[in-house]
Write an enzyme that holds these catalytic residues in place. Structure first.
Site, PDB file in Angstrom:
ATOM      1  N   ARG A   2      44.598  31.413  39.650  1.00 38.19           N
ATOM      2  CA  ARG A   2      45.333  30.173  39.958  1.00 38.19           C
ATOM      3  C   ARG A   2      44.442  29.063  40.512  1.00 38.19           C
ATOM      4  O   ARG A   2      44.916  28.162  41.180  1.00 38.19           O
ATOM      5  CB  ARG A   2      46.508  30.447  40.894  1.00 38.19           C
ATOM      6  CG  ARG A   2      47.555  31.389  40.293  1.00 38.19           C
ATOM      7  CD  ARG A   2      48.747  31.576  41.207  1.00 38.19           C
ATOM      8  NE  ARG A   2      49.767  32.396  40.574  1.00 38.19           N
ATOM      9  CZ  ARG A   2      49.816  33.719  40.625  1.00 38.19           C
ATOM     10  NH1 ARG A   2      48.872  34.383  41.286  1.00 38.19           N
ATOM     11  NH2 ARG A   2      50.776  34.378  40.022  1.00 38.19           N
ATOM     12  N   LYS A  45      40.512  16.278  33.320  1.00 38.09           N
ATOM     13  CA  LYS A  45      41.351  16.696  32.193  1.00 38.09           C
ATOM     14  C   LYS A  45      40.676  17.877  31.498  1.00 38.09           C
ATOM     15  O   LYS A  45      39.527  17.791  31.063  1.00 38.09           O
ATOM     16  CB  LYS A  45      41.558  15.539  31.210  1.00 38.09           C
ATOM     17  CG  LYS A  45      42.502  14.482  31.730  1.00 38.09           C
ATOM     18  CD  LYS A  45      42.551  13.254  30.841  1.00 38.09           C
ATOM     19  CE  LYS A  45      43.195  13.526  29.515  1.00 38.09           C
ATOM     20  NZ  LYS A  45      43.381  12.273  28.741  1.00 38.09           N
ATOM     21  N   GLU A  94      32.477   6.419  23.076  1.00 33.42           N
ATOM     22  CA  GLU A  94      33.183   6.426  24.362  1.00 33.42           C
ATOM     23  C   GLU A  94      32.593   5.397  25.322  1.00 33.42           C
ATOM     24  O   GLU A  94      33.269   4.967  26.248  1.00 33.42           O
ATOM     25  CB  GLU A  94      33.140   7.824  24.974  1.00 33.42           C
ATOM     26  CG  GLU A  94      33.874   8.896  24.174  1.00 33.42           C
ATOM     27  CD  GLU A  94      35.392   8.857  24.333  1.00 33.42           C
ATOM     28  OE1 GLU A  94      35.917   7.893  24.930  1.00 33.42           O
ATOM     29  OE2 GLU A  94      36.056   9.795  23.842  1.00 33.42           O
ATOM     30  N   LYS A 132      35.681   4.422  34.587  1.00 31.35           N
ATOM     31  CA  LYS A 132      36.610   5.549  34.532  1.00 31.35           C
ATOM     32  C   LYS A 132      37.017   5.987  35.930  1.00 31.35           C
ATOM     33  O   LYS A 132      38.179   6.324  36.169  1.00 31.35           O
ATOM     34  CB  LYS A 132      36.001   6.725  33.762  1.00 31.35           C
ATOM     35  CG  LYS A 132      37.002   7.869  33.608  1.00 31.35           C
ATOM     36  CD  LYS A 132      36.664   8.817  32.492  1.00 31.35           C
ATOM     37  CE  LYS A 132      37.821   9.808  32.281  1.00 31.35           C
ATOM     38  NZ  LYS A 132      37.555  10.752  31.172  1.00 31.35           N
ATOM     39  N   GLU A 188      47.541  10.563  34.586  1.00 30.69           N
ATOM     40  CA  GLU A 188      47.865   9.829  33.370  1.00 30.69           C
ATOM     41  C   GLU A 188      49.350   9.481  33.285  1.00 30.69           C
ATOM     42  O   GLU A 188      49.998   9.621  32.238  1.00 30.69           O
ATOM     43  CB  GLU A 188      47.433  10.641  32.137  1.00 30.69           C
ATOM     44  CG  GLU A 188      47.116   9.792  30.926  1.00 30.69           C
ATOM     45  CD  GLU A 188      46.437  10.574  29.813  1.00 30.69           C
ATOM     46  OE1 GLU A 188      45.209  10.440  29.691  1.00 30.69           O
ATOM     47  OE2 GLU A 188      47.115  11.329  29.111  1.00 30.69           O
ATOM     48  N   ARG A 193      46.006   5.266  33.321  1.00 29.19           N
ATOM     49  CA  ARG A 193      44.936   6.086  32.757  1.00 29.19           C
ATOM     50  C   ARG A 193      45.049   6.233  31.241  1.00 29.19           C
ATOM     51  O   ARG A 193      44.068   6.526  30.560  1.00 29.19           O
ATOM     52  CB  ARG A 193      44.922   7.465  33.430  1.00 29.19           C
ATOM     53  CG  ARG A 193      43.746   8.331  32.977  1.00 29.19           C
ATOM     54  CD  ARG A 193      43.596   9.592  33.801  1.00 29.19           C
ATOM     55  NE  ARG A 193      42.512  10.407  33.287  1.00 29.19           N
ATOM     56  CZ  ARG A 193      42.059  11.511  33.858  1.00 29.19           C
ATOM     57  NH1 ARG A 193      42.609  11.928  34.987  1.00 29.19           N
ATOM     58  NH2 ARG A 193      41.074  12.198  33.326  1.00 29.19           N
ATOM     59  N   ASN A 246      42.498   6.225  26.523  1.00 26.64           N
ATOM     60  CA  ASN A 246      42.671   6.862  25.219  1.00 26.64           C
ATOM     61  C   ASN A 246      42.637   5.851  24.076  1.00 26.64           C
ATOM     62  O   ASN A 246      43.165   6.114  22.986  1.00 26.64           O
ATOM     63  CB  ASN A 246      43.995   7.637  25.174  1.00 26.64           C
ATOM     64  CG  ASN A 246      43.970   8.853  26.072  1.00 26.64           C
ATOM     65  OD1 ASN A 246      43.005   9.608  26.082  1.00 26.64           O
ATOM     66  ND2 ASN A 246      45.026   9.043  26.841  1.00 26.64           N
ATOM     67  N   HIS A 284      42.152   6.925  20.494  1.00 28.43           N
ATOM     68  CA  HIS A 284      42.308   8.368  20.445  1.00 28.43           C
ATOM     69  C   HIS A 284      43.544   8.815  19.660  1.00 28.43           C
ATOM     70  O   HIS A 284      43.563   9.932  19.126  1.00 28.43           O
ATOM     71  CB  HIS A 284      42.359   8.958  21.860  1.00 28.43           C
ATOM     72  CG  HIS A 284      41.030   8.967  22.555  1.00 28.43           C
ATOM     73  ND1 HIS A 284      40.288   7.820  22.746  1.00 28.43           N
ATOM     74  CD2 HIS A 284      40.306   9.978  23.101  1.00 28.43           C
ATOM     75  CE1 HIS A 284      39.170   8.126  23.389  1.00 28.43           C
ATOM     76  NE2 HIS A 284      39.160   9.427  23.608  1.00 28.43           N
ATOM     77  N   HIS A 337      42.524  11.436  17.141  1.00 26.46           N
ATOM     78  CA  HIS A 337      42.973  12.830  17.205  1.00 26.46           C
ATOM     79  C   HIS A 337      43.658  13.244  15.912  1.00 26.46           C
ATOM     80  O   HIS A 337      43.547  14.402  15.478  1.00 26.46           O
ATOM     81  CB  HIS A 337      43.925  13.024  18.385  1.00 26.46           C
ATOM     82  CG  HIS A 337      43.240  13.032  19.713  1.00 26.46           C
ATOM     83  ND1 HIS A 337      43.933  13.034  20.906  1.00 26.46           N
ATOM     84  CD2 HIS A 337      41.930  13.048  20.057  1.00 26.46           C
ATOM     85  CE1 HIS A 337      43.077  13.034  21.908  1.00 26.46           C
ATOM     86  NE2 HIS A 337      41.858  13.045  21.415  1.00 26.46           N
ATOM     87  N   HIS A 347      34.234  14.406  17.702  1.00 26.23           N
ATOM     88  CA  HIS A 347      35.273  13.684  18.440  1.00 26.23           C
ATOM     89  C   HIS A 347      34.944  12.193  18.545  1.00 26.23           C
ATOM     90  O   HIS A 347      35.792  11.331  18.292  1.00 26.23           O
ATOM     91  CB  HIS A 347      35.430  14.289  19.837  1.00 26.23           C
ATOM     92  CG  HIS A 347      36.383  13.542  20.714  1.00 26.23           C
ATOM     93  ND1 HIS A 347      37.724  13.420  20.440  1.00 26.23           N
ATOM     94  CD2 HIS A 347      36.170  12.852  21.870  1.00 26.23           C
ATOM     95  CE1 HIS A 347      38.311  12.693  21.383  1.00 26.23           C
ATOM     96  NE2 HIS A 347      37.382  12.342  22.256  1.00 26.23           N
TER      97      HIS A 347
END
Length: 369
Positions: A130, A152, A194, A236, A246, A250, A254, A257, A261, A274
């Site tokens: 955990r 993330k 990026e 960032k 997010e 935030r 993206n 993206h 994606h 990517h």
């Protein structure tokens, strides 16, 4: 315009302000093998270095040697390299290593590699017992300016990229600029995608600087790379500090993206890097911003020219509008089945908006072969 005033030989720190989860990003040269670099890491009897088959022979021995002053036992697990391996099967290799070596809740995971390694090691750290501490040691430009920062972590699903994961912050991020010297040219270009994104969404002065110094960045000039990494991390850090999970702001990180994606999932993970998909996705998002009446064709052309100059694709694969739309419906920004896009409202300012399917189809037809 000067290439950069930032010395690549002096370590610089960019703080991520998240209260009790705050940490620093350390940027500089010759950091990885220096035991003092790791002084901020919690003391623990054991550590696990998570890396991949490409990075391991280059940097794992030096990192393990530097960590001997902090940990009695240092284990490692070497994952296969590539986005196509960012899945449950590969993630279980990390859990296998943790359990086989009787690692406990104080064990520290070190993510040594690019974005895939960082995402999987972070997700493993968030899940094992955990939650155990982990450190990001990004060795690619893309990971240094984006994926290692902000907590993330995720793996891919055949139906969607990064759809299974957790927000889980590292205790430290170490960006050793020396690792960029061994980066393949294609990976360097992918990282520049990026870097470029931070200009249209937040800082047009930075976009000016990238344009003026693109040749130096492509040539891996140390001062230019150091400045690019630091400024990207500063932007960032400011965004993550305001919106860790997010919930709103935030999402602008993206940019490109949603389209990107879809390209990755539609072609099959690993066909395009990517950053390549994001670069092309930014061009598509610029066209959408223009069709929404938000930005001028001149700005679309400017970003397209920069993306192309960085060695990135500006024309998407022809998957078909129906396939693109289906893939984008499982994007994390989607709401109630509605697709939402990061668009540029004005130079240096972005927001998340919906767009009519007919308009998105027009963009896809215009931007894809």
């Amino acid at each position: 315009m000067q290439a950069a005033s930032l010395s690549p030989f002096t370590a610089h720190r960019v703080p991520i302000d998240l209260g009790e989860r705050s940490y620093d990003i350390t940027i500089g040269k010759a950091l990885l093998a220096d035991p003092m670099t790791w002084d901020a890491v919690p003391a623990a009897a054991s550590a696990l270095i998570v890396t991949n088959a490409t990075v391991a022979p280059l940097y794992a021995p030096a990192l393990a040697s530097a960590l001997q002053t902090r940990h009695k036992a240092i284990y490692s697990v070497i994952l296969p390299d590539g986005e196509e391996h960012k899945n449950w099967q590969t993630l279980n290799l990390v859990f296998d290593a943790l359990l086989e070596n009787a690692c406990d809740r104080r064990t520290v995971i070190y993510a040594l590699g690019g974005g895939v390694v960082g995402d999987m090691a972070g997700f493993a750290a968030a899940s094992y017992m955990r939650g155990i501490p982990f450190v990001q040691v990004p060795t690619t430009l893309l990971a240094q300016v984006d994926s290692s920062v902000g907590g993330k972590t995720a793996i891919n699903h055949p139906l969607g990229k990064n759809m299974i994961g957790a927000f889980y912050q590292p205790v430290l991020v170490v960006c050793d600029q020396d690792t960029l010297a061994t980066l393949p040219a294609r990976e360097l270009s992918a990282g520049l995608a990026e870097v470029i994104k931070y200009g249209p969404i937040a800082d047009m002065d930075f976009l000016d600087w990238i344009e003026a110094n693109l040749e130096d960045l492509m040539a891996r000039e140390p001062a230019a790379l150091a400045h690019a990494v630091r400024r990207s991390c500063e932007i960032k850090a400011a965004v993550v500090g305001q919106d860790e999970r997010e919930a709103g702001l935030r999402e602008i990180l993206n940019f490109g993206h949603t389209f990107g994606h879809a390209i990755e999932a539609g072609l099959g993970y690993g066909k395009w890097l990517h950053g390549e998909a994001v670069g092309c996705g930014m061009v598509m998002a610029m066209h959408l911003s223009n069709r929404l009446g938000l930005v001028s064709p001149a700005l679309v052309d400017r970003v397209t020219t920069l993306v192309r100059g960085a060695g990135l694709p500006v024309v998407g694969p022809r998957l078909g509008p129906d396939r693109y739309l289906a893939l984008m419906q499982v994007d994390k920004k989607a709401r109630a089945g509605g697709i939402r896009f990061v668009v540029i409202d004005a130079p240096g300012s972005a927001s998340v908006r919906s767009a009519p399917d007919a308009m998105v189809r027009e963009v896809i037809e215009a931007c894809c072969t």
